[in-house]
Structure formats: structure tokens, C-alpha cells
Design an enzyme around this catalytic site. Structure first.
Site, mmCIF file in Angstrom:
data_model
loop_
_atom_site.group_PDB
_atom_site.id
_atom_site.type_symbol
_atom_site.label_atom_id
_atom_site.label_comp_id
_atom_site.label_asym_id
_atom_site.label_seq_id
_atom_site.Cartn_x
_atom_site.Cartn_y
_atom_site.Cartn_z
ATOM 1 N N THR A 14 32.347 37.336 78.956
ATOM 2 C CA THR A 14 32.820 36.719 80.192
ATOM 3 C C THR A 14 34.284 37.001 80.450
ATOM 4 O O THR A 14 34.715 37.105 81.601
ATOM 5 C CB THR A 14 32.575 35.200 80.141
ATOM 6 O OG1 THR A 14 31.184 34.961 79.924
ATOM 7 C CG2 THR A 14 32.997 34.524 81.434
ATOM 8 N N TYR A 27 27.288 35.799 87.302
ATOM 9 C CA TYR A 27 28.236 36.906 87.185
ATOM 10 C C TYR A 27 27.698 37.901 86.176
ATOM 11 O O TYR A 27 26.707 37.645 85.477
ATOM 12 C CB TYR A 27 29.616 36.395 86.740
ATOM 13 C CG TYR A 27 29.605 35.772 85.367
ATOM 14 C CD1 TYR A 27 29.880 36.524 84.228
ATOM 15 C CD2 TYR A 27 29.301 34.427 85.194
ATOM 16 C CE1 TYR A 27 29.843 35.965 82.963
ATOM 17 C CE2 TYR A 27 29.267 33.844 83.938
ATOM 18 C CZ TYR A 27 29.541 34.619 82.825
ATOM 19 O OH TYR A 27 29.497 34.067 81.579
ATOM 20 N N SER A 60 27.643 38.929 75.049
ATOM 21 C CA SER A 60 27.504 38.774 73.595
ATOM 22 C C SER A 60 26.091 38.430 73.165
ATOM 23 O O SER A 60 25.776 38.477 71.971
ATOM 24 C CB SER A 60 28.490 37.724 73.061
ATOM 25 O OG SER A 60 28.168 36.425 73.503
ATOM 26 N N THR A 93 31.240 34.430 74.559
ATOM 27 C CA THR A 93 31.234 33.146 73.844
ATOM 28 C C THR A 93 29.891 32.786 73.233
ATOM 29 O O THR A 93 29.824 31.951 72.335
ATOM 30 C CB THR A 93 31.678 32.015 74.782
ATOM 31 O OG1 THR A 93 30.778 31.933 75.890
ATOM 32 C CG2 THR A 93 33.102 32.240 75.285
ATOM 33 N N ASP A 94 28.790 33.392 73.695
ATOM 34 C CA ASP A 94 27.473 32.958 73.233
ATOM 35 C C ASP A 94 27.251 33.182 71.745
ATOM 36 O O ASP A 94 26.602 32.370 71.079
ATOM 37 C CB ASP A 94 26.368 33.672 74.029
ATOM 38 C CG ASP A 94 26.202 33.107 75.424
ATOM 39 O OD1 ASP A 94 26.822 32.065 75.728
ATOM 40 O OD2 ASP A 94 25.443 33.696 76.215
ATOM 41 N N LYS A 166 29.917 26.806 69.616
ATOM 42 C CA LYS A 166 29.893 26.555 71.056
ATOM 43 C C LYS A 166 29.060 25.309 71.306
ATOM 44 O O LYS A 166 27.888 25.250 70.954
ATOM 45 C CB LYS A 166 29.302 27.758 71.804
ATOM 46 C CG LYS A 166 29.405 27.641 73.320
ATOM 47 C CD LYS A 166 28.926 28.915 74.002
ATOM 48 C CE LYS A 166 29.091 28.808 75.518
ATOM 49 N NZ LYS A 166 28.675 30.053 76.206
ATOM 50 N N GLU A 282 17.903 17.361 48.498
ATOM 51 C CA GLU A 282 16.966 16.298 48.202
ATOM 52 C C GLU A 282 16.330 16.566 46.847
ATOM 53 O O GLU A 282 16.288 17.721 46.393
ATOM 54 C CB GLU A 282 15.883 16.219 49.283
ATOM 55 C CG GLU A 282 16.418 15.926 50.671
ATOM 56 C CD GLU A 282 15.355 16.006 51.745
ATOM 57 O OE1 GLU A 282 15.596 15.492 52.855
ATOM 58 O OE2 GLU A 282 14.285 16.601 51.473
#
Length: 326
Positions: A14, A27, A60, A93-94, A166, A282
Site C-alpha cells: 500500500t 486501490y 504483500s 501490511t498484510d 496487524k 498441558e
């Protein structure tokens, strides 16, 4: 111009995207090349010398191992360059947290490596890309950034690769850290670290490999049945990261199927699908041959497991030690 040189490796996203209108929501990422982008950066008069290289120009979501391979090689080359003070990687950013974590595990912590992106394309009202880049430049040129591993700068905050995630799909304050929050506040004019570096002088934790083994992520949901596991895994599958509900939980029938696979040599890691999921061991994990991801989310746990399997680590106890150290 300052004598401080920063290498900028561009992958798109982006921060290099365009919508064609200041008001459009949709976009196309990766429309601006690194040379054009650095022309805009020059107008900021940051007092640094930038050398740019285009690695890719994609969203990305399309980041893949071949891109990682070239990016890693260029980072190592920049680190070996005595004129280079730091590295900035522009990134969508993804998946920025995955790229950052992979580099954090496979690069020495000798020079600052900072990933940066934007939540709004370059022609949108309130474009955040240039401010984020100026902040990244402040961090990458700061000697105090060395020894902190790979960093991600977004929204006036600096995050460690281990912690960053994110958390929102919109808004410029879209990132946060877990289990630690941000490790510094940054503006184009100031940088305030919250603590001392923790990786001073450390080499790479793992050797970078182009041929990472297949590790799948199993999303747990209400009503999941063991046959879903069988449909997800193939002959090449070497590991499974469970994106479990709550603290890495899953239905008992699915647990039993995964235990059978673990006994056959497929690594199984329990992580959580929650945003801030800390998964402790556990009592039955040892009997099942499971590993717990601790604070790593499923996508980061997958990368660490790939590197462990590639290194020949097969015992769950040794894998658990590696996850406990993250």
C-alpha cells in the site's frame, strides 16, 4: 546531504499503491517504483542518503519464498557494506509480520533492519506512507536500533518482529505488539526506546533456506472433524500448526488424530486463533507429542517450525525449547 547511508529495499504494498482518486476505498498496491518513491522522500529533507533497490512491486498477499530469498540476499549484502548504516524494507501490511519474523530469525543483529508500510495508498486523503517512512529512517539511522533484531515501524511506534501483528484492517493505528507492546515511540524528529537492546552481537539464529518444508496451518472452528485434518495434509506435509480456539484448544477427536500424526513424525504445534493468545503446555501435550507456540501467533509459529524442521530438529522437546526462547 549526510554521510549516513540507508539501503531501501522495496517490495510494493500500500505504501507504493494508488487508487486513482483521493476518495476511493479500493486501490492497487505496488504501483510506484522505488525511484519515484525516493524522489518524494527527498522533499522531506531527512538529512540521509538513500540507495534504493526494487525487489518486487506487489501486494504483500503475494509475497512468496522467491521474494524472501532475494530480499534476504540483499539484506546480507547491505549488512556487509561498510557504507550502509541501516536497511529499510518497504512492504505491504498484510504479511509484514511474517517477513519480519523470518528475517529476524535468519539475519545477524548487527545493523538496523526496519520494515515499514502504509494503511492508505499514496493518492488517498491522509496518506501515511511518507510519515511512516520518515519514522523508519529515524529508527534505521539510529545506532541504538542495532541489537534489537528486525523491527517494524507503523503509526509512530516501533515494534519487534517477534511481537508485531496487524490488528485492524483500517486506520493508521493498525498494528500492536504481543506479548510486549511497542518497544519505542518514534516521529521524524525524535526516537525514544523503552529498554536496552537484547541481541547485541548475536548472529543469525537459523541459516536461511530456500527449500523450506511444507508446514500447514489448521484453523479450528466449531464443528471441525478429523477428516478436515486429512484433507488439509498431503504427502509432503512435515508439520501442522493448530490455530486453536482459546488457549490452543480443539475437539477431542481432532486432538486424537493429530496425536496419531505426531507419533508418525509430523510436528504438531498448538497455537491460538485469538489476537493475544498465550498458549502454555498441558499435561497431555507430552503424551501427544505436541509443542506449544507460547506467544507466537499461527503464522509466525509456522515460520519457526519450518526452520526447525529444515534444520533436522525432530524431537518435540527440542522444538519446545526453541519456542520457549522466542
Amino acid at each position: 546531504m549526510s554521510d549516513t547511508h540507508i539501503t531501501v529495499l522495496a517490495t510494493g504494498g500500500t505504501i507504493a499503491g494508488m487508487a486513482g482518486s483521493a476518495l476511493r476505498h479500493d486501490y492497487r498496491p505496488g504501483q510506484i517504483g522505488i525511484d519515484e518513491f525516493l524522489e518524494q522522500v527527498a522533499k522531506l529533507e531527512l538529512g540521509l542518503a538513500f540507495t534504493g533497490k526494487q525487489i518486487a512491486n506487489i501486494g504483500s498477499e503475494d509475497i512468496s519464498p522467491p521474494v524472501w530469498t532475494r530480499l534476504h540476499a540483499e539484506c546480507e549484502s547491505a549488512m556487509a557494506d561498510p557504507d550502509c548504516a541501516g536497511i529499510i524494507i518497504t512492504h505491504g501490511t498484510d504479511t509484514v509480520e511474517e517477513t519480519a519474523f523470518l528475517l529476524d530469525l535468519t539475519l545477524a543483529s548487527t545493523k538496523p533492519v526496519v520494515l515499514v508500510g502504509a494503511m492508505r495508498p499514496a493518492d488517498a486523503v491522509g496518506y501515511d506512507g511518507l510519515r511512516n517512512f520518515a519514522n523508519a529512517a529515524r529508527a534505521a539511522s539510529d545506532p541504538g536500533a542495532a541489537g534489537r533484531g528486525v523491527l517494524v515501524v507503523m503509526g509512530d511506534r516501533v515494534f519487534a518482529a517477534r511481537d508485531v501483528r496487524k490488528a485492524r484492517t483500517r486506520g493508521t493505528d493498525a498494528f500492536r505488539g504481543f506479548p510486549r507492546g511497542s518497544i519505542a515511540l518514534v516521529t521524524p524528529a525524535a526516537l525514544d526506546w523503552f529498554g536496552a537492546p537484547w541481541r547485541l552481537g548475536e548472529g543469525a539464529t537459523f541459516t536461511y533456506r530456500e527449500d523450506l518444508p511444507e508446514v500447514v496451518i489448521l484453523p479450528v472452528f466449531a464443528g471441525i472433524t478429523p477428516d478436515y485434518v486429512d484433507r488439509l495434509c498431503g504427502e509432503a506435509t512435515r508439520g501442522i500448526v493448530v490455530a486453536g480456539v482459546g488457549e490452543g484448544n480443539m475437539p477431542q477427536a481432532v486432538r486424537q488424530r493429530l496425536a496419531t500424526l505426531a507419533s508418525a513424525g509430523i510436528a504438531v504445534v498448538r497455537a491460538s486463533r485469538t489476537d493475544e493468545g498465550l498458549v502454555d503446555r498441558e499435561p497431555e501435550d507430552s503424551a501427544n507429542g505436541f509443542v506449544t507456540a507460547r506467544a507466537l501467533n499461527p503464522q509466525k509459529a509456522r515460520i519457526l517450525l519450518q526452520l526447525l524442521v529444515a534444520d533436522g530438529v525432530s524431537q518435540p522437546s527440542a522444538m519446545q525449547e526453541a519456542f520457549d526462547r522466542r
